[in-house]
Motif scaffolding. Structure first.
Motif, PDB file in Angstrom:
ATOM      1  N   ALA A 111       0.843  -1.201   0.000  1.00  0.00           N
ATOM      2  CA  ALA A 111       0.000   0.000   0.000  1.00  0.00           C
ATOM      3  C   ALA A 111       0.873   1.244   0.000  1.00  0.00           C
ATOM      4  N   ASN A 112       0.502   2.233  -0.802  1.00  0.00           N
ATOM      5  CA  ASN A 112       1.203   3.515  -0.773  1.00  0.00           C
ATOM      6  C   ASN A 112       1.060   4.134   0.620  1.00  0.00           C
ATOM      7  N   GLY A 113       2.143   4.662   1.126  1.00  0.00           N
ATOM      8  CA  GLY A 113       2.101   5.314   2.432  1.00  0.00           C
ATOM      9  C   GLY A 113       2.421   4.358   3.563  1.00  0.00           C
ATOM     10  N   THR A 114       1.579   3.354   3.801  1.00  0.00           N
ATOM     11  CA  THR A 114       1.792   2.447   4.934  1.00  0.00           C
ATOM     12  C   THR A 114       2.787   1.344   4.615  1.00  0.00           C
ATOM     13  N   GLY A 115       2.863   0.906   3.356  1.00  0.00           N
ATOM     14  CA  GLY A 115       3.746  -0.200   2.993  1.00  0.00           C
ATOM     15  C   GLY A 115       3.186  -1.556   3.329  1.00  0.00           C
ATOM     16  N   SER A 116       1.951  -1.607   3.817  1.00  0.00           N
ATOM     17  CA  SER A 116       1.344  -2.894   4.168  1.00  0.00           C
ATOM     18  C   SER A 116       1.110  -3.739   2.924  1.00  0.00           C
ATOM     19  N   VAL A 117       1.238  -5.054   3.096  1.00  0.00           N
ATOM     20  CA  VAL A 117       1.118  -5.987   1.976  1.00  0.00           C
ATOM     21  C   VAL A 117      -0.321  -6.445   1.820  1.00  0.00           C
ATOM     22  N   GLY A 118      -0.776  -6.522   0.579  1.00  0.00           N
ATOM     23  CA  GLY A 118      -2.106  -7.020   0.270  1.00  0.00           C
ATOM     24  C   GLY A 118      -2.211  -7.259  -1.222  1.00  0.00           C
ATOM     25  N   PHE A 119      -3.432  -7.432  -1.699  1.00  0.00           N
ATOM     26  CA  PHE A 119      -3.674  -7.592  -3.140  1.00  0.00           C
ATOM     27  C   PHE A 119      -4.271  -6.298  -3.680  1.00  0.00           C
ATOM     28  N   PHE A 120      -3.692  -5.789  -4.795  1.00  0.00           N
ATOM     29  CA  PHE A 120      -4.045  -4.475  -5.328  1.00  0.00           C
ATOM     30  C   PHE A 120      -4.280  -4.552  -6.824  1.00  0.00           C
ATOM     31  N   ARG A 121      -5.032  -3.551  -7.327  1.00  0.00           N
ATOM     32  CA  ARG A 121      -5.066  -3.313  -8.758  1.00  0.00           C
ATOM     33  C   ARG A 121      -3.699  -2.752  -9.135  1.00  0.00           C
ATOM     34  N   SER A 122      -3.017  -3.421 -10.008  1.00  0.00           N
ATOM     35  CA  SER A 122      -1.639  -3.049 -10.306  1.00  0.00           C
ATOM     36  C   SER A 122      -1.559  -1.824 -11.196  1.00  0.00           C
ATOM     37  N   THR A 123      -0.526  -1.017 -10.964  1.00  0.00           N
ATOM     38  CA  THR A 123      -0.239   0.096 -11.861  1.00  0.00           C
ATOM     39  C   THR A 123       0.686  -0.340 -12.993  1.00  0.00           C
ATOM     40  N   ASN A 124       1.155  -1.567 -12.951  1.00  0.00           N
ATOM     41  CA  ASN A 124       1.958  -2.113 -14.044  1.00  0.00           C
ATOM     42  C   ASN A 124       1.038  -2.744 -15.084  1.00  0.00           C
ATOM     43  N   ALA A 125       1.476  -2.750 -16.316  1.00  0.00           N
ATOM     44  CA  ALA A 125       0.643  -3.298 -17.392  1.00  0.00           C
ATOM     45  C   ALA A 125       0.627  -4.817 -17.393  1.00  0.00           C
ATOM     46  N   THR A 126       1.697  -5.445 -16.869  1.00  0.00           N
ATOM     47  CA  THR A 126       1.784  -6.906 -16.903  1.00  0.00           C
ATOM     48  C   THR A 126       2.188  -7.465 -15.544  1.00  0.00           C
ATOM     49  N   LEU A 127       1.849  -8.709 -15.337  1.00  0.00           N
ATOM     50  CA  LEU A 127       2.252  -9.459 -14.143  1.00  0.00           C
ATOM     51  C   LEU A 127       3.272 -10.496 -14.576  1.00  0.00           C
ATOM     52  N   LYS A 128       4.398 -10.570 -13.855  1.00  0.00           N
ATOM     53  CA  LYS A 128       5.458 -11.492 -14.232  1.00  0.00           C
ATOM     54  C   LYS A 128       5.029 -12.943 -14.086  1.00  0.00           C
ATOM     55  N   ALA A 129       5.776 -13.827 -14.732  1.00  0.00           N
ATOM     56  CA  ALA A 129       5.509 -15.264 -14.636  1.00  0.00           C
ATOM     57  C   ALA A 129       5.738 -15.760 -13.211  1.00  0.00           C
ATOM     58  N   ASN A 130       5.097 -16.891 -12.891  1.00  0.00           N
ATOM     59  CA  ASN A 130       5.243 -17.555 -11.587  1.00  0.00           C
ATOM     60  C   ASN A 130       4.731 -16.671 -10.451  1.00  0.00           C
ATOM     61  N   ARG A 131       3.543 -16.123 -10.645  1.00  0.00           N
ATOM     62  CA  ARG A 131       2.915 -15.277  -9.638  1.00  0.00           C
ATOM     63  C   ARG A 131       1.481 -15.732  -9.405  1.00  0.00           C
ATOM     64  N   ALA A 132       0.969 -15.418  -8.208  1.00  0.00           N
ATOM     65  CA  ALA A 132      -0.437 -15.628  -7.886  1.00  0.00           C
ATOM     66  C   ALA A 132      -1.188 -14.318  -8.126  1.00  0.00           C
ATOM     67  N   TYR A 133      -2.474 -14.433  -8.401  1.00  0.00           N
ATOM     68  CA  TYR A 133      -3.305 -13.242  -8.566  1.00  0.00           C
ATOM     69  C   TYR A 133      -4.746 -13.602  -8.226  1.00  0.00           C
ATOM     70  N   LEU A 134      -5.591 -12.584  -8.229  1.00  0.00           N
ATOM     71  CA  LEU A 134      -6.990 -12.764  -7.842  1.00  0.00           C
ATOM     72  C   LEU A 134      -7.876 -12.013  -8.816  1.00  0.00           C
ATOM     73  N   LYS A 135      -9.007 -12.612  -9.149  1.00  0.00           N
ATOM     74  CA  LYS A 135     -10.015 -11.929  -9.960  1.00  0.00           C
ATOM     75  C   LYS A 135     -11.229 -11.653  -9.087  1.00  0.00           C
ATOM     76  N   VAL A 136     -11.661 -10.387  -9.080  1.00  0.00           N
ATOM     77  CA  VAL A 136     -12.843  -9.978  -8.312  1.00  0.00           C
ATOM     78  C   VAL A 136     -13.793  -9.278  -9.270  1.00  0.00           C
ATOM     79  N   ASP A 137     -15.060  -9.703  -9.297  1.00  0.00           N
ATOM     80  CA  ASP A 137     -16.023  -9.164 -10.251  1.00  0.00           C
ATOM     81  C   ASP A 137     -16.254  -7.668 -10.064  1.00  0.00           C
ATOM     82  N   ASN A 138     -16.271  -7.219  -8.799  1.00  0.00           N
ATOM     83  CA  ASN A 138     -16.553  -5.820  -8.507  1.00  0.00           C
ATOM     84  C   ASN A 138     -15.307  -4.980  -8.804  1.00  0.00           C
ATOM     85  N   GLU A 139     -15.329  -4.205  -9.887  1.00  0.00           N
ATOM     86  CA  GLU A 139     -14.149  -3.449 -10.304  1.00  0.00           C
ATOM     87  C   GLU A 139     -13.862  -2.262  -9.403  1.00  0.00           C
ATOM     88  N   THR A 140     -14.794  -1.892  -8.511  1.00  0.00           N
ATOM     89  CA  THR A 140     -14.521  -0.782  -7.597  1.00  0.00           C
ATOM     90  C   THR A 140     -13.623  -1.221  -6.445  1.00  0.00           C
TER      91      THR A 140
END
Length: 373
Positions: A288-317
């Motif tokens: 997280a910006n500011g706190t540095g806490s770890v979680g799952f975020f909408r990425s500001t990068n265009a791509t996700l590197k290989a060998n990574r986990a991710y999550l799909k959530v229907d609610n885009e907000t």
């Protein structure tokens, strides 16, 4: 490490009907297995300067011993051994799907080397023990003398495994070892959470190696409110599953994983990728910006590197999700439900950051597409 055979046999005395039972103990420096239940190893030479025998595509090759540069390529390093001391052993390569065999009729000719294919080849071998880990590997050939020769594997210095006739059973410089197949991955420290984290997805099953009690692998389930991920420790991870690896303190800065043949299915909302993918519509592990806490975020990068986990959530907000480890939640206390930050970096569809948009063109911002106005 190793395996003990205890075969029994009958000795028939020539002059009577008396029989004798004998128990024979055979100690091997590795565990044999089957195609259905393989036990994975890396195959290296037995000297201090180690080289690894591996599958480079469909070819058998040698390189300096060490973990494959890409996690996906570890499969090419994997071996398992079938057979027994009486019928011989076969060395099976996971990456190529073939047995190690002589490329021609077994001999010490430069034209004959260890390969995955060959004409009139030998693919079943004997071993002799040098010490508790090192052993020689050999076959017999009658192509050179009528009495036959002990023709052993040897690293001939020409980036290949060749063969040597009459190799001494006390010569440790020409021997090999099978070492348990493991991979090592870094864990990154979060001061805000006082834990270490990594995410991975691998094309083979793994488990956390023994002796790392403070490090665990986790699957995740999204709670009903879709505000956080419930993290559940798992003992083994099937192939192609996205997981989180986490340690309890800053000193838990790397994890050793055993590569195993298979693992039971796990209940998991995390997805995983073994290739680079677009971040559009997904949340990935970040800070997280500011706190540095770890979680799952909408990425500001265009791509996700290989060998990574991710999550799909229907609610885009939903822009982020915290992780709940048995009642201890990472610093993001709630999912942030807001519109896109207008100051977030913007990328074109090729992943290049842009600073001036063109009306009518499509761009990516915080993992979502938009049409410039």
């Amino acid at each position: 490490m190793g395996q003990t055979y205890q075969p029994t046999g009958l000795f028939h005395k020539a002059t009577s009907e008396t029989t004798f039972n004998f128990d024979l103990n055979v100690n091997l420096p590795f565990t044999t297995s089957t195609d259905e239940a393989p036990v994975y190893y890396y195959l290296v030479n037995g000297t201090d300067t180690r080289n690894r025998v591996y599958a480079n595509g469909s070819s058998l090759a040698i390189r300096t011993d060490g973990q494959a540069a890409q996690l996906n390529d570890v499969r090419g390093d994997l071996w398992y051994v079938k057979g027994n001391p009486f019928d011989g052993f076969q060395f099976s390569s996971v990456g190529s799907g073939h047995l190690a065999k002589s490329s021609a009729t077994l001999s010490n000719s430069y034209l004959c080397s260890l390969a995955f294919s060959g004409s009139m080849s030998t693919d079943t071998w004997k071993i002799y023990k040098i010490d508790d880990e090192a052993f020689g590997i050999y076959g017999y050939s009658t192509s050179w003398t009528s009495s036959g020769n002990n023709v052993a594997w040897t690293n001939d210095g020409n980036n290949r495994i060749g063969f040597e006739i009459g190799l001494s059973t006390t010569d440790a410089t020409k021997t090999f070892r099978l070492i348990p197949a493991t991979i090592t991955m870094p864990l990154n420290y979060s001061e805000a959470d006082n834990k270490t984290f990594a995410t991975t997805c691998l094309p083979y099953a793994v488990e956390v190696a023994e002796g790392q009690d403070n490090i665990k692998a986790y699957a995740a389930k999204l709670n009903e409110e879709k505000t956080e991920l419930q993290m559940n420790a798992v003992t083994a991870v099937p192939a192609n599953q996205g997981i989180i690896l986490s340690g309890e303190s800053a000193s838990d800065n790397q994890v050793v994983l055993n590569v195993i043949a298979s693992a039971d299915a796990i209940d998991n909302d995390l997805l995983g990728t073994t290739s680079e993918i677009s971040t559009e519509g997904i949340l990935s592990l970040g800070r997280a910006n500011g706190t540095g806490s770890v979680g799952f975020f909408r990425s500001t990068n265009a791509t996700l590197k290989a060998n990574r986990a991710y999550l799909k959530v229907d609610n885009e907000t939903i822009q982020s999700l915290a992780m709940n480890f048995g009642g201890t939640t990472t610093g993001i206390t709630n999912a942030i439900k807001n519109e896109v930050n207008p100051n977030a970096p913007i990328y074109d569809l090729s992943g290049r950051r842009v600073f001036t948009t063109v009306k009518g063109n499509i761009y990516l911002q915080q993992g979502r597409k938009f049409i410039a106005q």
